[in-house]
Structures are given as C-alpha cells and as structure tokens.
Design a protein around this motif. Structure first.
Motif, mmCIF file in Angstrom:
data_model
loop_
_atom_site.group_PDB
_atom_site.id
_atom_site.type_symbol
_atom_site.label_atom_id
_atom_site.label_comp_id
_atom_site.label_asym_id
_atom_site.label_seq_id
_atom_site.Cartn_x
_atom_site.Cartn_y
_atom_site.Cartn_z
ATOM 1 N N GLY A 51 0.772 -1.234 0.000
ATOM 2 C CA GLY A 51 0.000 0.000 0.000
ATOM 3 C C GLY A 51 0.799 1.277 0.000
ATOM 4 N N VAL A 52 2.111 1.212 -0.301
ATOM 5 C CA VAL A 52 2.912 2.438 -0.292
ATOM 6 C C VAL A 52 3.125 3.001 -1.701
ATOM 7 N N GLY A 53 2.550 2.362 -2.729
ATOM 8 C CA GLY A 53 2.604 2.927 -4.073
ATOM 9 C C GLY A 53 3.591 2.294 -5.017
ATOM 10 N N LYS A 54 4.026 1.076 -4.746
ATOM 11 C CA LYS A 54 5.005 0.409 -5.618
ATOM 12 C C LYS A 54 4.383 0.062 -6.975
ATOM 13 N N THR A 55 3.243 -0.595 -6.939
ATOM 14 C CA THR A 55 2.573 -1.002 -8.180
ATOM 15 C C THR A 55 2.172 0.210 -9.007
ATOM 16 N N LEU A 140 5.211 -5.226 -15.510
ATOM 17 C CA LEU A 140 5.089 -5.206 -14.050
ATOM 18 C C LEU A 140 5.041 -6.646 -13.539
ATOM 19 N N ILE A 141 6.054 -7.034 -12.788
ATOM 20 C CA ILE A 141 6.079 -8.344 -12.117
ATOM 21 C C ILE A 141 5.743 -8.056 -10.665
ATOM 22 N N ASP A 142 4.484 -8.244 -10.317
ATOM 23 C CA ASP A 142 3.951 -7.747 -9.051
ATOM 24 C C ASP A 142 3.997 -8.803 -7.952
ATOM 25 N N GLU A 143 4.526 -8.406 -6.808
ATOM 26 C CA GLU A 143 4.594 -9.252 -5.609
ATOM 27 C C GLU A 143 5.365 -10.549 -5.880
ATOM 28 N N ILE A 144 6.604 -10.386 -6.330
ATOM 29 C CA ILE A 144 7.459 -11.533 -6.646
ATOM 30 C C ILE A 144 7.679 -12.406 -5.418
ATOM 31 N N ASP A 145 7.558 -11.826 -4.231
ATOM 32 C CA ASP A 145 7.774 -12.605 -3.009
ATOM 33 C C ASP A 145 6.701 -13.662 -2.788
ATOM 34 N N ARG A 146 5.593 -13.587 -3.516
ATOM 35 C CA ARG A 146 4.541 -14.596 -3.400
ATOM 36 C C ARG A 146 4.812 -15.815 -4.287
ATOM 37 N N ALA A 147 5.700 -15.669 -5.259
ATOM 38 C CA ALA A 147 6.007 -16.776 -6.170
ATOM 39 C C ALA A 147 7.027 -17.715 -5.531
ATOM 40 N N ASP A 148 7.157 -18.905 -6.101
ATOM 41 C CA ASP A 148 8.116 -19.886 -5.605
ATOM 42 C C ASP A 148 9.529 -19.504 -6.035
ATOM 43 N N GLU A 149 10.513 -20.039 -5.327
ATOM 44 C CA GLU A 149 11.909 -19.765 -5.670
ATOM 45 C C GLU A 149 12.277 -20.324 -7.036
ATOM 46 N N ALA A 150 11.610 -21.386 -7.459
ATOM 47 C CA ALA A 150 11.887 -21.966 -8.782
ATOM 48 C C ALA A 150 11.537 -20.969 -9.891
ATOM 49 N N PHE A 151 10.424 -20.265 -9.719
ATOM 50 C CA PHE A 151 10.047 -19.267 -10.722
ATOM 51 C C PHE A 151 11.010 -18.085 -10.674
ATOM 52 N N PRO A 175 13.234 -7.426 -29.252
ATOM 53 C CA PRO A 175 14.015 -6.496 -30.075
ATOM 54 C C PRO A 175 14.418 -5.258 -29.285
ATOM 55 N N GLU A 176 13.615 -4.925 -28.281
ATOM 56 C CA GLU A 176 13.908 -3.807 -27.378
ATOM 57 C C GLU A 176 13.496 -4.225 -25.971
ATOM 58 N N PRO A 177 14.391 -4.139 -25.000
ATOM 59 C CA PRO A 177 14.042 -4.580 -23.642
ATOM 60 C C PRO A 177 12.845 -3.811 -23.088
ATOM 61 N N PRO A 178 11.905 -4.498 -22.452
ATOM 62 C CA PRO A 178 10.789 -3.799 -21.823
ATOM 63 C C PRO A 178 11.261 -3.022 -20.598
ATOM 64 N N VAL A 179 10.441 -2.062 -20.183
ATOM 65 C CA VAL A 179 10.680 -1.354 -18.930
ATOM 66 C C VAL A 179 10.139 -2.252 -17.816
ATOM 67 N N VAL A 180 11.015 -2.805 -16.997
ATOM 68 C CA VAL A 180 10.621 -3.815 -16.017
ATOM 69 C C VAL A 180 10.562 -3.218 -14.618
ATOM 70 N N VAL A 181 9.416 -3.404 -13.967
ATOM 71 C CA VAL A 181 9.245 -3.008 -12.569
ATOM 72 C C VAL A 181 8.848 -4.257 -11.789
ATOM 73 N N ILE A 182 9.649 -4.606 -10.790
ATOM 74 C CA ILE A 182 9.375 -5.767 -9.938
ATOM 75 C C ILE A 182 9.064 -5.264 -8.538
ATOM 76 N N THR A 183 7.968 -5.745 -7.962
ATOM 77 C CA THR A 183 7.630 -5.312 -6.608
ATOM 78 C C THR A 183 7.664 -6.494 -5.643
ATOM 79 N N SER A 184 7.925 -6.168 -4.387
ATOM 80 C CA SER A 184 7.923 -7.183 -3.334
ATOM 81 C C SER A 184 7.452 -6.544 -2.036
ATOM 82 N N ASN A 185 6.547 -7.246 -1.341
ATOM 83 C CA ASN A 185 6.092 -6.794 -0.022
ATOM 84 C C ASN A 185 6.951 -7.366 1.105
ATOM 85 N N ARG A 186 8.010 -8.049 0.715
ATOM 86 C CA ARG A 186 9.007 -8.617 1.638
ATOM 87 C C ARG A 186 8.392 -9.621 2.618
#
Length: 310
Positions: A51-55, A140-151, A175-186
């Motif tokens: 809720g601090v505005g990462k996404t 946007l790769i949102d809340e990566i901390d919810r995914a498994d370590e394998a992913f 052909p051109e790298p996307p703008v990547v934003v990864i978030t984590s709620n730790r």
C-alpha cells in the motif's frame, strides 16, 4: 519537460515532472533510481510495505510514456504456462485431425504446422518481448515474493538477456528490452542473484508533508482541515504497536470515506466507525477504537497547533 523521442526523461527533474503529471508524488531518491533504471535499461526492484505505491509506479510509467502495461501477478505455484506461454492443445488436436482427414500423412509437416506461433498462447513475459510501434511495454512483475523460488530462478534468464527459450520454436528475444518493474512486499527474502540484475529501491511510508501532498493530489475533495488532521492521525497511528500499519492506499481510502460522510474534521465517533477503512485486522481495530482513538485525535490536534505556532 525535456525527453527524447522515446519519451524517456533526460534528467532527474524530468523524471519527477513525469511522475507529477500523473499525480504521483515522489521524493528525489525514488526519482533518481527510476531515472537511472530508464536510462540504463535495467529492471527496477521496488520493495516495501503493502500500500505504499510500488505497483502504481508501473502504471504511471505506462500512462506517461504511452506504453502498454503488461502485468504478471505472482502467486504460489505460478508456472511457465501462466507466466510465459502454453500451446493451444484443443486447436492443435483439431488441426491434426483435419490434416489427417484431408489425406495429409507427412508427420514432420503436420508437427511443424501445429507447433507454429498460430497455436501459441502468449502469456505476460512473452507478450513483453513482442515488438511494438509505440515502444517497448512496461512489464510489471507484481509481488514476486509470493512466487516460488523456482520461478524466481527462471526469471534470471529473462532479466539477463530478455529472452525465453521455447523448445519447439527456439529462442525468442525482445528487439527492445521492456521497462521492467518488480515489486515485493518482503513476505520472504528474494535471492541476491535476482536483485543483482536490478536497481533496488526501498519504498517506505511517506513523511507528513509528502503524504499531505499525495492526499491533496489524489483526494482533492477532502476539506483542508480534514486532510491535515487525518494525515497527522495516520502518521501517529503508524507509531502504534499494530499488526499492520495503514499504507498510503488506506490513507486515500479513508480521506474519500470521510469526505463522503461530509466530515470537516476528525470526530471520535466517525473515526471509530470507519477504522475498518484504515485498518484491516480486528485486533488492530479493537486496540485503537474508542478512548484510544480520542486520545490520538487530541494528540494530533495538539501537534498541529504547535506546528502552526512555530
């Protein structure tokens, strides 16, 4: 605002202006790391409380840069079929049967036809590698901390070379790298190998001045006195021993709720009645409602009077 033809800002000040265009109030440290991520083409890893505005940062980038936003919401058990691609098996089976019915018996040709892009269902990570006339999308790769370590480990290839390997088709490279934003709620620690591929920034709770600016920008209908009091109240509330302190998103929701109730200032009864907008755990609500809420309101007003007198 000075930007290149791609829309990428050319200075930290331009980056702050870019965010302000979408009413996102950022401090200079966030604008700096965002500017560097855009200029260097590096993924941005944002960590902080919910809720601090990462996404919202990814949404703002997509809007202001006029890029497509592709969102991958992470969860436990996330796999390649959901994140990258899968084959349209029903359509493939139908194509095989139609080929056989038409007298086609060349197995290699049939296999080549059914394992073509026509039958490929592209999921977010593969979509982010497609060329676009408007420029590379915001991924946007949102809340990566919810995914498994394998992913998490699979992402290393994606973030290193912005490519994925499909056995039937080979390597597909952006052909051109996307703008990547990864978030984590730790909720868990993310492996260093993934963090090393990113620029890192901790998104904390804003100070009173910045939170005031956020409420004024996002909830402009709230009366000025109410805005000042509720921001000071939330700032004080975060110092309490709570299971989950309210984020900026809850502050904005509360400002909107109290405005709908025609509140001009904080009222102890209204505060207790609307704590469910601000706090999401019953133990926290029980701890604050009633007498504690009244004390916090009184302390809030006393603090505001002192600041006005200085």
């Amino acid at each position: 605002m000075s930007t290149e033809s791609t829309g990428i800002p050319t200075s930290i000040a331009d980056t702050q202006a870019l965010l302000q265009r979408a009413n996102y109030v950022a401090d200079r440290s966030l604008a700096t790391v965002l500017f560097l991520a855009l200029r260097l083409g590096r993924p941005l890893f944002l960590e902080g409380e919910a809720g601090v505005g990462k996404t919202e940062i990814a949404k703002v980038l997509a809007s202001t840069l006029d890029r497509r936003l592709i969102r991958l919401q992470c969860y436990e058990g996330l796999d390649l079929a959901t994140a990258v691609y899968e084959w349209n098996y029903p359509a493939q089976m139908m194509a095989i049967r139609l080929s056989e019915a038409a007298g086609e018996h060349d197995k290699e040709r049939i296999e080549h036809d059914v394992f073509s892009e026509r039958y490929l269902i592209k999921r977010p990570l593969l979509q982010a590698m497609e060329p676009s006339v408007t420029g590379a999308p915001v991924l946007l790769i949102d809340e990566i901390d919810r995914a498994d370590e394998a992913f998490e480990a699979f992402l290393l290839e994606v973030l290193s070379d912005f490519q994925v390997t499909i056995p039937e088709l080979g390597v597909i490279k952006a052909p051109e790298p996307p703008v990547v934003v990864i978030t984590s709620n730790r909720t868990r620690e993310i492996h260093d190998a993934l963090k090393r591929r990113c620029l890192y920034h901790w998104v904390g709770y804003p100070d009173a001045a910045r939170e005031m600016a956020i409420v004024r920008a996002k909830a402009p209908r709230a009366p000025e006195r109410l805005t000042r009091e509720l921001v000071a109240f939330v700032q004080r509330l975060r110092k309490q021993d709570l299971f989950k302190s309210p984020g900026v998103a809850e502050t904005l929701d509360w400002a909107s709720a109290l405005t709908e109730l025609d509140a001009l200032a904080l009222d102890p009864t209204q505060v207790s009645d609307t704590l469910g907008v601000l706090l999401k755990y019953q133990d926290d609500i029980a701890k604050i409602e009633g007498a504690t809420a009244q004390v916090l309101i009184e302390e809030t007003r006393a603090e505001l009077r002192r600041s006005e007198a200085d």
